[in-house]
Write a protein that holds these residues in place. Structure first.
Motif, PDB file in Angstrom:
ATOM      1  N   GLY A 261       0.824  -1.209   0.000  1.00  0.00           N
ATOM      2  CA  GLY A 261       0.000   0.000   0.000  1.00  0.00           C
ATOM      3  C   GLY A 261       0.855   1.254   0.000  1.00  0.00           C
ATOM      4  N   PHE A 262       2.019   1.198   0.676  1.00  0.00           N
ATOM      5  CA  PHE A 262       2.922   2.346   0.731  1.00  0.00           C
ATOM      6  C   PHE A 262       3.384   2.746  -0.673  1.00  0.00           C
ATOM      7  CE2 PHE A 262       7.147   4.208   0.908  1.00  0.00           C
ATOM      8  CZ  PHE A 262       7.033   5.155   1.911  1.00  0.00           C
ATOM      9  N   LEU A 290      -5.163   8.108 -12.657  1.00  0.00           N
ATOM     10  CA  LEU A 290      -4.070   7.254 -12.171  1.00  0.00           C
ATOM     11  C   LEU A 290      -3.878   7.428 -10.662  1.00  0.00           C
ATOM     12  CD1 LEU A 290      -1.466   7.650 -15.065  1.00  0.00           C
ATOM     13  CD2 LEU A 290      -2.463   5.495 -14.280  1.00  0.00           C
ATOM     14  N   CYS A 291      -3.974   8.677 -10.209  1.00  0.00           N
ATOM     15  CA  CYS A 291      -3.895   8.952  -8.762  1.00  0.00           C
ATOM     16  C   CYS A 291      -4.973   8.177  -8.020  1.00  0.00           C
ATOM     17  CB  CYS A 291      -4.110  10.444  -8.475  1.00  0.00           C
ATOM     18  SG  CYS A 291      -2.731  11.496  -8.826  1.00  0.00           S
ATOM     19  N   ILE A 292      -6.199   8.322  -8.479  1.00  0.00           N
ATOM     20  CA  ILE A 292      -7.340   7.688  -7.812  1.00  0.00           C
ATOM     21  C   ILE A 292      -7.177   6.174  -7.812  1.00  0.00           C
ATOM     22  CG2 ILE A 292      -9.817   7.208  -8.058  1.00  0.00           C
ATOM     23  CD1 ILE A 292     -10.165  10.151  -8.905  1.00  0.00           C
ATOM     24  N   LYS A 297      -6.251   1.336  -4.564  1.00  0.00           N
ATOM     25  CA  LYS A 297      -5.504   0.103  -4.316  1.00  0.00           C
ATOM     26  C   LYS A 297      -4.815   0.157  -2.952  1.00  0.00           C
ATOM     27  CE  LYS A 297      -3.895  -3.877  -5.895  1.00  0.00           C
ATOM     28  NZ  LYS A 297      -4.770  -5.025  -6.157  1.00  0.00           N
ATOM     29  N   ALA A 298      -4.263   1.315  -2.615  1.00  0.00           N
ATOM     30  CA  ALA A 298      -3.547   1.466  -1.340  1.00  0.00           C
ATOM     31  C   ALA A 298      -4.460   1.224  -0.145  1.00  0.00           C
ATOM     32  CB  ALA A 298      -2.927   2.866  -1.251  1.00  0.00           C
ATOM     33  N   LEU A 301      -5.463  -2.455   0.188  1.00  0.00           N
ATOM     34  CA  LEU A 301      -4.392  -3.286   0.755  1.00  0.00           C
ATOM     35  C   LEU A 301      -4.141  -2.961   2.216  1.00  0.00           C
ATOM     36  CD1 LEU A 301      -1.934  -3.063  -2.271  1.00  0.00           C
ATOM     37  CD2 LEU A 301      -3.061  -5.143  -1.452  1.00  0.00           C
ATOM     38  N   LYS A 302      -4.384  -1.705   2.600  1.00  0.00           N
ATOM     39  CA  LYS A 302      -4.108  -1.273   3.968  1.00  0.00           C
ATOM     40  C   LYS A 302      -5.290  -0.429   4.439  1.00  0.00           C
ATOM     41  CE  LYS A 302      -0.513   0.939   6.751  1.00  0.00           C
ATOM     42  NZ  LYS A 302       0.764   1.688   6.737  1.00  0.00           N
ATOM     43  N   SER A 303      -6.248  -1.067   5.070  1.00  0.00           N
ATOM     44  CA  SER A 303      -7.536  -0.434   5.353  1.00  0.00           C
ATOM     45  C   SER A 303      -7.438   0.762   6.299  1.00  0.00           C
ATOM     46  CB  SER A 303      -8.510  -1.468   5.933  1.00  0.00           C
ATOM     47  OG  SER A 303      -7.979  -2.064   7.096  1.00  0.00           O
TER      48      SER A 303
END
Length: 437
Positions: A261-262, A290-292, A297-298, A301-303
């Protein structure tokens, strides 16, 4: 360590990613397997916990050879503890006997009751498990360094945790993190992650010559390390000349650790910067999407990734998805709970969202005030005060007697001056105004 003090699912993903990030660093992999064993135990997977402890022993022996009993004290203790909870008492006793043998062979090296390796590993475990344990980790690292001041592992851990908690320094000489990073590099000359952390800290004080030298040295020596790549990417984005180079590096890192996520967050920030560089509507929209995409995704992966959530919510607003943005901000507020820094970040960004996307100054003031009141001297508190002054000055430029604007300035001075009871009354008045609107 308590399960409720961390997001256990996110923590599990992070530890599994670390197995890829450490690559050939067998000592780091052994430590990660130990932590994974504890998380698996918390999740009720005792057999998987045992498997991870066995892998920890294998990696430790691979790294240090068969004569490494002192480095296995913690792992053997974990074996005994886990077997006890599984009611496998014969196996438990066998590991306790191993610990007894190690203790009898090795005389105490100091007046401390605990072995330096135990207190050092305790520090790493606390540091990796939860932000809530950072102060306890610092205390343990200090004790370990009193016992073994030249030990690279303890110096490195102490430096990294200081980087995480240090917020306000007026010069590099005042920075405990910078001083400890230099010490850690002396005792870990091959650790390129430490060099990059020092580079990022030096860049905060505009010491770019030394910082860029550290970046180039680290990248030349460890061009395929995801840990190195992600920090080089961050440096390039924040202080370097090429966002494209940063994007290329981060994409390489993502090939090794696709579930980080980082790294997805760092890529999103790079595309955000690219978006600001282009004037054409089509290019701007392309980089916005692309940012969104990377931010979505981040947080998948890391709620509990508060900073990615606030960035995503703000960009949803920019994309015209106002209701969706509001939902993410509310989720971020509920996730931040009692974490002052996280909650302040949400209040600040939510204030900006209210001001620039929803065009509601009174609600913006409401959230800026909440941020300021929590901790006026942090970077978020200072930024909120600046935003509040800007709003007040805009109104006063039209009417020098505007009581609402004058009230905002009065509250800022009272909060920063520590007159809590008076400032609370003023804040309540402003909040009631916001609610009426």
């Amino acid at each position: 360590m308590k399960k409720e003090d961390t997001n256990i699912t996110d923590h599990l993903i992070k530890l599994e990613d670390n197995l890829d990030l450490y690559l050939g660093q067998k000592a780091g992999i052994a430590r990660t397997h130990n932590s994974l064993a504890y998380v698996k135990y918390l999740l009720g997977s005792n057999e998987e916990a045992l498997t991870n402890l066995k892998k920890s022993v294998e990696r430790t022996k691979d790294c240090y050879g068969d004569n490494c009993d002192e480095r296995l004290i913690v792992t053997y203790g974990n074996f005994a503890w886990l077997h006890f909870h599984m009611k496998q008492y014969a196996e438990c006793k066998s590991y306790l006997d191993k610990l007894k043998e190690i203790k009898e062979q090795k005389q105490p090296v100091s007046t401390f009751d605990v072995h330096p390796h135990v207190i050092g590993e305790k520090a790493w475990a606390l540091f990796k498990f939860s932000r809530k344990y950072y102060n306890r980790a610092i205390e343990c690292f200090r004790k370990a360094l009193e016992l073994e001041p030249e030990r690279g592992e303890w110096n490195a851990g102490y430096a990294i945790v200081l980087c995480r908690i240090e917020t306000k320094c007026t010069s590099p000489e005042d920075s405990s993190a910078i001083q400890q990073l230099r010490r850690a590099i002396e005792t870990n000359p091959d650790n390129d992650e430490l060099k990059l952390l020092l580079a990022l800290k030096l860049a905060e004080f505009k010491l770019f010559d030394e910082a860029e030298d550290l970046v180039e040295r680290a990248l030349d020596k460890s061009p395929d390390s995801p840990y190195v790549i992600r920090y080089v990417g961050k440096y390039m984005r924040n202080y370097g000349q090429s966002v494209d180079r940063s994007i290329g590096l981060l994409k390489r890192a993502l090939e090794v650790t696709p579930n980080s996520g980082f790294i997805h967050h760092q890529l999103a920030l790079c595309y955000k910067k690219k978006k600001q560089e282009f004037c054409s509507l089509s290019d701007s929209q392309k980089f916005l999407q692309l940012c969104i995409s990377h931010l979505e995704k981040a947080i998948t992966l890391k709620s509990g990734f508060i900073f990615a959530m606030t960035d995503l919510a703000f960009l949803y607003g920019e994309d015209g998805q106002i209701e969706r943005a509001d939902e993410v901000f509310q989720t971020a507020l509920s996730t931040a709970e009692d974490k002052t820094e996280d909650r302040q970040a949400v209040y600040l960004h939510y204030g900006g969202f209210q001001e620039y996307r929803k065009k509601c100054e009174t609600m913006a003031v409401n959230y800026y005030m909440k941020c300021l009141k929590m901790a006026p001297d942090t970077r978020y508190g200072i930024k909120s005060a600046m935003n509040l002054r800007k709003i007040a000055d805009k109104h006063l430029s039209k009417n020098v007697n505007d009581t609402w604007a004058l009230g905002i300035l009065e509250i800022i001075e009272q909060v920063k001056g520590g007159n809590q009871s008076t400032s609370e009354n003023c804040v309540h008045l402003l909040e009631s105004t916001c609610n009426e609107e």
